[in-house]
Scaffold this motif. Structure first.
Motif, mmCIF file in Angstrom:
data_model
loop_
_atom_site.group_PDB
_atom_site.id
_atom_site.type_symbol
_atom_site.label_atom_id
_atom_site.label_comp_id
_atom_site.label_asym_id
_atom_site.label_seq_id
_atom_site.Cartn_x
_atom_site.Cartn_y
_atom_site.Cartn_z
ATOM 1 N N CYS A 181 54.821 26.157 15.622
ATOM 2 C CA CYS A 181 55.432 26.163 14.292
ATOM 3 C C CYS A 181 54.388 26.261 13.169
ATOM 4 O O CYS A 181 54.760 26.353 12.002
ATOM 5 C CB CYS A 181 56.287 24.920 14.101
ATOM 6 N N CYS A 241 53.074 20.817 19.074
ATOM 7 C CA CYS A 241 53.471 19.553 18.473
ATOM 8 C C CYS A 241 54.682 18.939 19.189
ATOM 9 O O CYS A 241 55.352 19.609 19.976
ATOM 10 C CB CYS A 241 53.756 19.725 16.985
ATOM 11 N N CYS A 293 58.005 20.893 18.778
ATOM 12 C CA CYS A 293 58.084 22.104 19.580
ATOM 13 C C CYS A 293 58.198 21.765 21.062
ATOM 14 O O CYS A 293 58.888 22.466 21.815
ATOM 15 C CB CYS A 293 56.858 22.986 19.324
ATOM 16 N N CYS A 327 49.775 22.937 15.175
ATOM 17 C CA CYS A 327 50.663 23.414 16.235
ATOM 18 C C CYS A 327 50.656 24.944 16.303
ATOM 19 O O CYS A 327 50.859 25.616 15.289
ATOM 20 C CB CYS A 327 52.084 22.912 16.006
HETATM 21 ZN ZN LIG Z 1 55.235 22.773 16.405
#
Ligand SMILES: [Zn+2]
Ligand SMILES: [Zn+2]
Length: 133
Positions: A89, A126, A129, A86
């Protein structure tokens, strides 16, 4: 003959592997070191690195390359699987989706190269997120 020193090394390697496999978080060596140190307070970062090298040579751990500009991350799940990285994050997640084409390549040859595994890291945002969690 097993010396005390060898037994200690085996124990350290076992703890490193257990902590690596405990969460599918694909930690850096530094993150793994902090976790292992809770169980083996006297272990050094160098020992964790050395054990990671040995575990890679024996095929029990995989060093994930390809996350540019970042510290190497490690995986305690050696069988081929896809990863999702991701951009938000920075987490790396295992994907359970199997692409038959990838698995068909295992044990075959491609452009005359013999294939015995794959490391694929898909990139994006992801689900956590995406949902703003
Ligand atoms: Zn993420
Ligand atoms: Zn993984």
């Amino acid at each position: 003959m097993t010396t005390t020193c060898q037994r200690r090394n085996t124990r350290q390697r076992q703890v490193v592997l257990e902590e690596l496999m405990a969460e599918c978080s694909h930690p850096t060596a530094g993150e793994l070191y902090r976790r292992v140190r809770e169980r083996l307070p006297r272990i050094s970062l160098g020992t964790v690195y050395r054990n990671l090298e040995i575990l890679q040579e024996s095929g029990q751990a995989v060093r994930l390359a390809g996350c540019s500009g970042q510290e190497a991350r490690y995986d305690g799940r050696p069988e081929p699987h896809l990863h999702f990285h991701c951009a938000g994050c920075e987490n790396i997640t295992d994907l359970e989706t199997v692409f038959p084409l990838m698995d068909d390549l295992l044990g075959s040859t491609l452009e005359n190269h013999e294939i015995d595994g794959y490391h694929v890291i898909l990139r994006g945002t992801c689900r956590n997120c995406r949902s703003g969690a």
